[in-house]
Design an enzyme around this catalytic site. Structure first.
Site, PDB file in Angstrom:
ATOM      1  N   LYS A   1       0.861  -1.183   0.000  1.00  0.00           N
ATOM      2  CA  LYS A   1       0.000   0.000   0.000  1.00  0.00           C
ATOM      3  C   LYS A   1       0.895   1.230   0.000  1.00  0.00           C
ATOM      4  CE  LYS A   1      -3.815   2.012   2.719  1.00  0.00           C
ATOM      5  NZ  LYS A   1      -4.793   1.742   3.793  1.00  0.00           N
TER       6      LYS A   1
ATOM      7  N   SER B   1      -5.844  -2.080  -1.524  1.00  0.00           N
ATOM      8  CA  SER B   1      -4.954  -3.198  -1.882  1.00  0.00           C
ATOM      9  C   SER B   1      -5.710  -4.479  -2.247  1.00  0.00           C
ATOM     10  CB  SER B   1      -4.045  -3.541  -0.699  1.00  0.00           C
ATOM     11  OG  SER B   1      -3.366  -2.418  -0.206  1.00  0.00           O
TER      12      SER B   1
ATOM     13  N   SER C   1      -9.760  -0.380   7.146  1.00  0.00           N
ATOM     14  CA  SER C   1      -9.279  -0.403   5.749  1.00  0.00           C
ATOM     15  C   SER C   1      -8.528  -1.654   5.307  1.00  0.00           C
ATOM     16  CB  SER C   1      -8.438   0.828   5.462  1.00  0.00           C
ATOM     17  OG  SER C   1      -9.316   1.924   5.351  1.00  0.00           O
TER      18      SER C   1
HETATM   19  N1  GLN Z   1     -13.126   4.319   6.738  1.00  0.00           N
HETATM   20  C1  GLN Z   1     -12.329   4.779   7.816  1.00  0.00           C
HETATM   21  C2  GLN Z   1     -11.953   6.218   7.592  1.00  0.00           C
HETATM   22  O1  GLN Z   1     -12.343   6.750   6.624  1.00  0.00           O
HETATM   23  C3  GLN Z   1     -11.124   3.891   8.012  1.00  0.00           C
HETATM   24  C4  GLN Z   1      -9.946   4.203   7.168  1.00  0.00           C
HETATM   25  C5  GLN Z   1      -8.764   3.311   7.406  1.00  0.00           C
HETATM   26  O2  GLN Z   1      -8.861   2.303   8.089  1.00  0.00           O
HETATM   27  N2  GLN Z   1      -7.634   3.689   6.844  1.00  0.00           N
HETATM   28  O3  GLN Z   1     -11.269   6.801   8.359  1.00  0.00           O
END
Ligand code: GLN
Length: 493
Positions: free
Chosen positions: A80, A155, A175
């Site tokens: 990533k 990813s 994420s």
């Molecule tokens: N969807 C969450 C956010 O927008 C989580 C993002 C993440 O885990 N990088 O912050």
């Protein structure tokens, strides 16, 4: 290259095929690089450097020829674009860092590199990891290989499209798990502190955690075992002995047997994870996977995580607060973008940040600055911190009655690109089932559990107690030994 479609093989299988000299790492790397070029319109990669990848593959082949038997030697991987790498630019999906090159590797990247994994390139991501569906990249949205009009989340798309057998990811609020669920791959976010954050571009430091996206729980165990472990360069790194997740993968649960490997395992179902509003297809797929786990010997028990709903406001106060502080370093002075024309220092800061950051990042910086400001700190930030502790306590109460928790990863299958329109709150609400474990710092997985609406993948979420990754991986592995949801391949891939 032989006809046995190497892109369909798992990391473990590729390791064995390379050991048996079925192909060289150079051949395998060339094969996957060609696939990446052919699938260019999926938007998975922000940077691919064929020459560097082939050089790494040749070095892996040389190590193998010299007698090195490291399992991951010569197996391709991708990172990533949140992890800094010395052999490729790192942008965090932002114009702010366009063309930035780090003088060092993130610890996670360095450890996989030392194990001989060959990096094919850097994967597209939401700008500074803000989002989960990968619609917020400053470069291009990523498309879901299962349905190109849908979002995949970072990813995971590259792993689902069989462009790379495994990838690193980061999970601040979901994420790794949400993209894995949307794309039909297996993902693990370990306990906060298991993987070093050194060289991982910071979004919300008390939540950010590195992890793995792969096709099987076994591959997650392989990669996690290699990239995790104490790192003196990260002050929040957990000081624990290295874990051999692979060795523990095949150990039975309490009194398990080959036929009933999950005997004795108590899986708690938080009632708040199965609300009436949960999409029917997601509910049915998750229930179907749980029924399989029951057949393998697991016992399902009802538990409660009463503050689940509060995790959304709590997270969307704490994460932006930390982001506003972390992102203050992008000021045009030290690195990254700097406005071409400005009147004075303040104007330079202002223009640099206005030009360099996208809308979602600006929104978070403003919210974060607001909740930390004098007069609002007590009302928002402090309250959120108190609730965060209560959410973590709720988990400990639930774990008194069970060994693992299970539920859906997201309330729906992947949505259409642009479907959320201009309303960021819609996407925030889709984080309801991933945020609680993130706030508590607990390990979580998404494991393919079949299909929902439109043949789109649905993930089963498994959450473990602190540092219980081995049990999580073992449960997911047992499920994958008995079912084949994780082997489903998108049409046309
Ligand atoms: N969807 C969450 C956010 O927008 C989580 C993002 C993440 O885990 N990088 O912050």
């Amino acid at each position: 290259m032989s006809a046995s479609a190497p892109e369909r093989l798992s990391v473990a299988e590729l390791g064995r095929a390379l050991a048996e000299r079925q192909w060289s790492s150079v051949e395998l790397t060339k094969h996957l690089l060609a696939r990446i070029t052919a699938q260019h319109e999926l938007g998975c990669f922000l940077h691919v450097d064929e020459a560097t990848a082939l050089e790494a593959a040749a070095a892996a082949d040389a190590r193998r020829a010299a007698g090195d038997t490291t399992t991951l030697l010569g197996v391709p991987v991708a990172h990533k674009d949140i992890f800094v790498t010395r052999d490729a630019p790192t942008t965090a999906g932002s114009k702010m860092l366009a063309g930035y090159r780090s003088p060092f590797d993130a610890t996670v990247v360095a450890r996989l590199r030392e194990a001989g994994m060959v990096s094919l390139g850097k994967l597209n991501c939401d700008e500074f990891a803000m989002g989960s569906a990968n619609e917020n990249s400053a470069y291009a949205p990523v498309r879901n290989p299962w349905d190109r009009s849908r979002v995949p989340g970072g990813s995971a798309a590259a792993v689902a499209a069989r462009l790379v057998p495994a990838a690193t990811g980061t999970d601040t609020g979901g994420s790794i798990r949400q993209p894995a669920s949307f794309s039909g791959v297996t993902g693990i976010k370990p306990t906060y502190g298991v993987c070093s954050r050194y060289g991982m571009i910071a979004f919300a430091s008390s939540l950010d955690q590195a992890g793995v996206l792969a096709r099987t729980a076994e591959d997650c165990a392989l990669l996690l075992g290699t990239m995790s472990g104490f790192d003196a360069r990260d002050a929040t790194s957990a000081e624990r002995p290295p874990q051999d997740y692979m060795a523990k993968l095949h150990q039975a649960q309490v009194e398990g047997s080959a036929a009933r490997p999950l005997n004795g395992l108590r899986i708690g179902l938080p009632r708040e994870f199965f609300p009436a509003t949960l999409d029917r297809d997601v509910h049915d797929a998750v229930r179907g996977a749980l029924a399989e786990m029951e057949k393998l010997g697991a016992r399902l028990v009802d538990v409660s995580l009463p503050r689940t709903e509060l995790s959304i406001p709590v997270y969307y106060i704490i994460a932006p607060a930390e982001a506003s502080s972390n992102l203050s370093r992008y000021d045009g002075v030290r690195y990254g973008h700097r406005a071409a024309q400005y009147d004075d220092l303040l104007d330079m800061y202002r223009k640099t940040r206005a030009e360099g950051f996208g809308a979602e990042v600006k929104r978070r910086v403003m919210i974060g600055t607001y909740v930390l400001s004098h007069g609002y700190y007590d009302a928002y930030y402090l309250q959120a911190q108190k609730l965060r502790r209560m959410i973590a306590d709720d988990f400990q109460a639930a774990f008194r009655d069970c060994d693992l928790l299970a539920g859906p990863v997201a309330p729906s299958v992947a949505w259409r690109l642009g479907e959320q329109g201009d309303d960021p709150v819609k996407a925030y609400l889709a984080d309801i089932f991933t945020l609680p474990a993130s706030l508590a710092g607990l390990p979580g997985m998404s494991v393919p559990a079949g299909c929902g609406e439109g043949g789109l993948p649905v993930g089963l979420q498994l959450i473990g107690n602190y540092f219980d990754e081995a049990r999580l991986l073992r449960a997911a592995h047992a499920l994958q030994q008995a079912t084949d949801w994780h082997l489903a391949v998108p049409a046309g891939v």
